[in-house]
Design a protein around this motif. Structure first.
Motif, short mmCIF file in Angstrom:
data_model
loop_
_atom_site.label_atom_id
_atom_site.label_comp_id
_atom_site.label_asym_id
_atom_site.label_seq_id
_atom_site.Cartn_x
_atom_site.Cartn_y
_atom_site.Cartn_z
N TYR A 36 0.83 -1.19 0.00
CA TYR A 36 0.00 0.00 0.00
C TYR A 36 0.87 1.24 0.00
O TYR A 36 1.96 1.27 0.59
CB TYR A 36 -0.93 0.01 1.23
CG TYR A 36 -2.10 -0.92 1.11
CD1 TYR A 36 -1.97 -2.28 1.39
CD2 TYR A 36 -3.34 -0.45 0.69
CE1 TYR A 36 -3.05 -3.13 1.26
CE2 TYR A 36 -4.43 -1.31 0.56
CZ TYR A 36 -4.27 -2.64 0.85
OH TYR A 36 -5.34 -3.49 0.73
N PRO A 44 -4.16 4.87 3.02
CA PRO A 44 -3.37 4.00 2.15
C PRO A 44 -4.18 3.52 0.95
O PRO A 44 -5.40 3.34 1.05
CB PRO A 44 -3.01 2.83 3.07
CG PRO A 44 -3.18 3.35 4.46
CD PRO A 44 -4.31 4.33 4.38
N PHE A 89 3.62 0.61 2.81
CA PHE A 89 3.36 -0.45 3.77
C PHE A 89 3.25 -1.79 3.05
O PHE A 89 2.51 -1.90 2.06
CB PHE A 89 2.04 -0.22 4.52
CG PHE A 89 2.01 0.99 5.38
CD1 PHE A 89 1.54 2.21 4.90
CD2 PHE A 89 2.46 0.94 6.70
CE1 PHE A 89 1.50 3.34 5.70
CE2 PHE A 89 2.43 2.05 7.51
CZ PHE A 89 1.95 3.25 7.01
N ARG A 93 -1.93 -11.48 4.51
CA ARG A 93 -3.20 -11.97 5.03
C ARG A 93 -3.21 -13.48 4.89
O ARG A 93 -2.69 -14.04 3.91
CB ARG A 93 -4.36 -11.37 4.24
CG ARG A 93 -5.73 -11.71 4.82
CD ARG A 93 -6.83 -11.34 3.86
NE ARG A 93 -6.72 -12.13 2.64
CZ ARG A 93 -7.31 -11.79 1.50
NH1 ARG A 93 -8.03 -10.71 1.42
NH2 ARG A 93 -7.17 -12.55 0.44
N ASN A 99 -8.06 -10.82 8.69
CA ASN A 99 -7.58 -9.45 8.65
C ASN A 99 -6.16 -9.37 8.08
O ASN A 99 -5.40 -10.32 8.15
CB ASN A 99 -7.61 -8.85 10.05
CG ASN A 99 -6.74 -9.60 11.03
OD1 ASN A 99 -7.12 -10.65 11.52
ND2 ASN A 99 -5.55 -9.07 11.33
N PHE A 100 -5.85 -8.22 7.55
CA PHE A 100 -4.51 -7.94 7.05
C PHE A 100 -3.60 -7.56 8.21
O PHE A 100 -4.00 -6.87 9.14
CB PHE A 100 -4.54 -6.80 6.05
CG PHE A 100 -5.10 -7.18 4.71
CD1 PHE A 100 -6.46 -7.12 4.47
CD2 PHE A 100 -4.27 -7.60 3.68
CE1 PHE A 100 -6.99 -7.48 3.23
CE2 PHE A 100 -4.79 -7.95 2.44
CZ PHE A 100 -6.14 -7.89 2.22
N PHE A 102 -0.08 -5.49 8.82
CA PHE A 102 0.74 -4.52 8.11
C PHE A 102 2.13 -4.42 8.72
O PHE A 102 2.32 -4.55 9.93
CB PHE A 102 0.08 -3.14 8.16
CG PHE A 102 -1.08 -2.99 7.22
CD1 PHE A 102 -2.34 -3.45 7.57
CD2 PHE A 102 -0.91 -2.39 5.98
CE1 PHE A 102 -3.41 -3.32 6.70
CE2 PHE A 102 -1.98 -2.25 5.11
CZ PHE A 102 -3.23 -2.72 5.47
N GLY A 103 3.11 -4.13 7.86
CA GLY A 103 4.43 -3.76 8.33
C GLY A 103 4.39 -2.34 8.87
O GLY A 103 3.41 -1.63 8.67
N PRO A 104 5.45 -1.90 9.54
CA PRO A 104 5.46 -0.58 10.18
C PRO A 104 5.60 0.58 9.20
O PRO A 104 5.42 1.73 9.60
CB PRO A 104 6.66 -0.64 11.12
CG PRO A 104 7.54 -1.68 10.53
CD PRO A 104 6.64 -2.68 9.86
#
Lengths: 112, 114
Positions: A36, A44, A89, A93, A99-100, A102-104
């Protein structure tokens, strides 16, 4: 095991250069890996995504490379432009309906 | 097609108060997810609602709650606000018919707790 690690935290690239952002995961049940892009003040937006049955996916200047055995995937932005300056990002999933994770995030700055 | 709409966009509250945020998904989308975004933690999953039922839940305290209405609009509520609740709260909707369940995000509600 639900984590997605992402590096670098920030990245500065000259216009025309290649931007590379890396992500790693541990949960082998993950089966969908999107990237994203987020501009300041915006939510995003999906940039590109890949499933683990392929090793690479390219859309224009954006390419995802996927290494299933290493549990790593990366985003390559070719010919980086100032308009690419944003936060990126990676995410993962397990399957549809889950749910997804996410990385930081990586803040990319492309210098003119 | 209109995108995901979140209201309010900005709000300031004080510790101990409660807040309600609203999200209108893309027409036809029945899944609504909520994420908390902070500079150090990225996007943290709060919960997801599908057809008025909570389908998934993240690791947030019970002060964070949500609901979804029959028209798929969703609200999230945070009670007894703490300073650490200051964040951008993002809502995302997704369609149900096959595909990848791509998330379509709104622009977020920025909450500041003083």
């Amino acid at each position: 095991q639900q984590q997605v690690k992402q590096s670098p935290q920030s990245l500065i690239v000259q216009k025309g250069g290649i931007s590379i952002i890396n992500c790693a995961y541990e949960n082998t049940a993950f089966d969908y890996f999107p990237w994203y892009q987020q501009f300041p003040g915006k939510g995003p937006a999906l940039l590109i995504a890949i499933r683990p049955d392929v090793s690479e996916k390219k859309e224009g200047r954006f390419t995802i490379s996927f290494n299933k055995s290493a549990k790593q995937f990366s985003l390559h932005i070719m010919d980086s432009q100032p308009g690419d300056s944003a936060t990126y990002f990676c995410a993962a999933r397990r399957d549809y309906g889950q749910n997804f994770v996410f990385g930081p995030g990586t803040r990319l700055s492309v210098l003119p | 097609k209109a995108g995901v709409t979140q209201t309010p966009r900005y709000l300031i509250k004080t510790r101990g108060q409660q807040v309600t945020l609203s999200c209108s998904p893309i027409s036809g989308h029945r899944s609504v997810s909520w994420y908390q975004q902070t500079p150090g933690q990225g996007l943290q999953f709060l919960f997801e609602y599908f057809s008025e039922t909570q389908r998934n839940k993240g690791n947030f305290p019970g002060r964070f709650s949500g609901r979804q209405f029959s028209n798929s609009r969703s609200e999230m509520n945070v009670s007894t606000l703490e300073l650490g609740d200051s964040a951008l709260y993002l809502c995302a909707s997704s369609g149900i018919n096959g595909g990848t369940g791509e998330l379509f995000f709104g622009e977020g509600s920025r909450l500041t707790v003083l």
